[in-house]
Design a protein around this motif. Structure first.
Motif, short mmCIF file in Angstrom:
data_model
loop_
_atom_site.label_atom_id
_atom_site.label_comp_id
_atom_site.label_asym_id
_atom_site.label_seq_id
_atom_site.Cartn_x
_atom_site.Cartn_y
_atom_site.Cartn_z
N GLU A 230 -17.45 11.41 -7.78
CA GLU A 230 -17.34 12.42 -6.72
C GLU A 230 -17.52 11.81 -5.33
OE1 GLU A 230 -21.48 12.88 -8.69
OE2 GLU A 230 -19.39 12.50 -9.30
N ILE A 231 -18.31 10.73 -5.24
CA ILE A 231 -18.47 10.05 -3.94
C ILE A 231 -17.18 9.33 -3.56
CG2 ILE A 231 -19.70 8.20 -2.76
CD1 ILE A 231 -22.18 8.94 -4.32
N ILE A 232 -16.55 8.71 -4.54
CA ILE A 232 -15.29 8.02 -4.27
C ILE A 232 -14.21 9.02 -3.85
CG2 ILE A 232 -13.45 6.61 -5.28
CD1 ILE A 232 -15.58 5.36 -7.09
N ARG A 233 -14.14 10.14 -4.56
CA ARG A 233 -13.14 11.16 -4.21
C ARG A 233 -13.38 11.71 -2.81
NH1 ARG A 233 -13.78 12.68 -9.70
NH2 ARG A 233 -15.30 14.28 -9.07
N ALA A 234 -14.65 11.93 -2.47
CA ALA A 234 -14.99 12.48 -1.17
C ALA A 234 -14.62 11.53 -0.04
CB ALA A 234 -16.47 12.82 -1.10
N SER A 235 -14.58 10.24 -0.33
CA SER A 235 -14.25 9.25 0.70
C SER A 235 -12.78 9.27 1.07
CB SER A 235 -14.63 7.85 0.22
OG SER A 235 -13.73 7.40 -0.80
N GLY A 236 -11.95 9.86 0.21
CA GLY A 236 -10.52 9.92 0.46
C GLY A 236 -9.77 8.68 0.04
N THR A 237 -10.45 7.73 -0.59
CA THR A 237 -9.81 6.47 -0.96
C THR A 237 -9.05 6.55 -2.27
OG1 THR A 237 -11.89 5.74 -1.99
CG2 THR A 237 -11.49 5.07 0.30
N VAL A 238 -9.12 7.69 -2.97
CA VAL A 238 -8.31 7.89 -4.17
C VAL A 238 -7.62 9.24 -4.06
CG1 VAL A 238 -9.76 6.45 -5.66
CG2 VAL A 238 -10.24 8.92 -5.47
N ASP A 239 -6.46 9.36 -4.73
CA ASP A 239 -5.75 10.63 -4.69
C ASP A 239 -6.26 11.55 -5.80
OD1 ASP A 239 -4.58 9.79 -7.11
OD2 ASP A 239 -2.69 9.19 -6.17
N GLU A 240 -5.57 12.67 -5.99
CA GLU A 240 -6.03 13.67 -6.96
C GLU A 240 -6.03 13.13 -8.39
OE1 GLU A 240 -3.57 17.05 -6.45
OE2 GLU A 240 -4.47 17.66 -4.53
N ASP A 241 -5.21 12.12 -8.64
CA ASP A 241 -5.16 11.53 -9.98
C ASP A 241 -6.07 10.32 -10.13
OD1 ASP A 241 -3.19 13.37 -10.89
OD2 ASP A 241 -1.66 12.24 -9.80
N GLY A 242 -6.87 10.04 -9.09
CA GLY A 242 -7.80 8.92 -9.15
C GLY A 242 -7.19 7.58 -8.83
N ARG A 243 -5.94 7.58 -8.33
CA ARG A 243 -5.29 6.33 -7.96
C ARG A 243 -5.66 5.94 -6.54
NH1 ARG A 243 0.57 8.41 -9.80
NH2 ARG A 243 -0.16 9.98 -8.31
N PRO A 244 -5.85 4.63 -6.28
CA PRO A 244 -6.24 4.19 -4.93
C PRO A 244 -5.21 4.59 -3.88
CG PRO A 244 -6.55 2.42 -6.52
CD PRO A 244 -5.81 3.51 -7.24
N VAL A 245 -5.68 5.06 -2.75
CA VAL A 245 -4.82 5.32 -1.60
C VAL A 245 -4.80 4.06 -0.75
CG1 VAL A 245 -4.51 6.71 0.49
CG2 VAL A 245 -5.37 7.78 -1.61
N ILE A 246 -3.61 3.55 -0.46
CA ILE A 246 -3.49 2.31 0.30
C ILE A 246 -3.14 2.64 1.75
CG2 ILE A 246 -2.34 0.08 0.47
CD1 ILE A 246 -4.12 0.52 -2.06
N ASP A 247 -4.02 2.24 2.65
CA ASP A 247 -3.81 2.45 4.08
C ASP A 247 -4.55 1.32 4.79
OD1 ASP A 247 -3.57 3.24 6.69
OD2 ASP A 247 -4.29 5.29 6.38
N PRO A 248 -3.92 0.14 4.92
CA PRO A 248 -4.62 -1.03 5.45
C PRO A 248 -5.27 -0.82 6.81
CG PRO A 248 -2.52 -1.67 4.51
CD PRO A 248 -2.54 -0.18 4.53
N GLU A 249 -4.66 -0.01 7.67
CA GLU A 249 -5.24 0.21 9.00
C GLU A 249 -6.59 0.91 8.91
OE1 GLU A 249 -4.20 -1.19 11.73
OE2 GLU A 249 -2.63 -2.10 10.49
N ARG A 250 -6.81 1.65 7.81
CA ARG A 250 -8.12 2.26 7.58
C ARG A 250 -8.98 1.38 6.67
NH1 ARG A 250 -7.24 8.53 6.10
NH2 ARG A 250 -9.49 8.53 6.45
N GLN A 251 -8.50 0.17 6.41
CA GLN A 251 -9.18 -0.82 5.56
C GLN A 251 -9.11 -0.50 4.07
OE1 GLN A 251 -10.33 -3.75 7.05
NE2 GLN A 251 -9.22 -2.73 8.67
#
Length: 327
Positions: A230-251
């Motif tokens: 739930e902490i990882i999901r709240a960070s926005g770094t994964v999508d609804e399916d739990g896959r990593p969101v890639i946005d290098p400018e946000r690190q």
């Protein structure tokens, strides 16, 4: 500090990959050790260094797992080492020194994050013991090989997690203060950065330079296994399916992008003669100042390193404490 914390405008950036960074660099005849080199960004670092011609040695607490992970990295050597076991660190270093090889590159990439309170056999808190003290002892034991390289680099993978806490010299192992997993992680990552400062000061005259770095936020590794979903999901770094969101400018990076700064620090000619600095996005980070501090804490897009993480006096003190703790 040996080198000022000012970007060199490397030409690379947050989206650069390790393969892009090493393009055109020939490491034939060079020897590299990569701790954590059989998973995550450590594995990518080892693979890319090997692709440029370096001899690669990967210490592993589980050699069988290491061999399986490195099966597509021809010629990689896997040797047993447990960063929480001082005797195994000594044995690994002794075997490497006996080979008579110089050590040109040492990448300290192994690490753990936000673990429950655990202590090693010495009573030391395990994040500090693994992430800092184990690597400190390894560097000390491998020192003759680093000097023999006549131009070695030691690269320590730190983290923007330095924001969670500095080094508490009065209670390193949480014997008196309440234990907080991310505070302990921040302490260990600050120690990585301070270690590079003092190591470079002590080693530069003998051709040994040191760097620390923030690799970015890479979810697709085993590092986050102790972090609640739930902490990882709240960070926005994964999508609804739990896959990593890639946005290098946000690190938020891929493994290939996450390994880029390690490889840049280990090999870039732009860093020739420099050292003792904290890097990110394949460049030297600027210092966080009073005018940038609020933005730095609020946004991953604001680069920088806290002054306390590269403070020479704290770095010298940490070195002396670490010598006592590792005997």
């Amino acid at each position: 500090m040996t080198t000022a914390q000012h970007p060199v405008r490397s030409g690379f950036g947050a989206a650069s990959t390790a393969e892009e960074v090493i393009k055109g660099i020939d490491l034939t005849g060079r020897v590299a050790i990569v701790t954590g080199g059989y998973s995550g960004i450590g594995l990518e670092t080892a693979r890319v260094l090997r692709s440029a011609g370096a001899e690669i040695v990967v210490p592993a607490r589980d050699p069988e797992r290491g061999r399986a992970a490195l099966r597509d990295v021809p010629g990689a050597e896997i040797e047993y080492l447990d960063l929480l076991d001082p005797a195994s660190i000594d044995a690994f270093a002794k075997k490497f020194l006996a080979s008579g090889r110089p050590l040109h590159i040492l990448v300290n990439s192994a690490g753990i994050m936000a673990t429950p309170l655990t202590r090693d056999a010495r009573g030391y808190e395990v994040q500090f013991a693994t992430n800092h003290l184990g690597h400190f002892q390894l560097v000390r034991r491998l020192w003759p090989a680093l000097v023999a390289a006549d131009g070695a680099r030691v690269v320590s993978v730190s983290s923007r997690g330095i924001r969670f806490g500095g080094v508490d010299f009065d209670d390193l192992h949480f014997e008196h203060r309440p234990y907080e997993p991310f505070v302990a992680y921040g302490q260990s990552k600050t120690a990585n950065a301070l270690f590079a400062v003092e190591l470079d000061r002590r080693g530069s005259a003998q051709g040994v330079h040191a760097f620390s770095l923030h690799p970015g936020i890479i979810i697709d590794t085993g590092l986050v296994k102790y972090v609640a979903p739930e902490i990882i999901r709240a960070s926005g770094t994964v999508d609804e399916d739990g896959r990593p969101v890639i946005d290098p400018e946000r690190q938020w990076k891929t493994v290939q992008q996450g390994a880029a700064t390690s490889v840049w620090c280990a090999t870039s000619p732009q860093l020739g003669g420099l050292g003792g600095v904290y890097c990110e996005n394949c460049d030297i980070s600027p210092l966080v100042t009073p005018s940038t501090e609020a933005a730095w804490y609020e946004s991953e897009q604001t680069p920088g390193v806290l002054p306390g993480a590269v403070d020479p006096e704290s770095a010298a003190r940490l070195w002396e404490v670490s010598e006592r703790l590792t005997a």
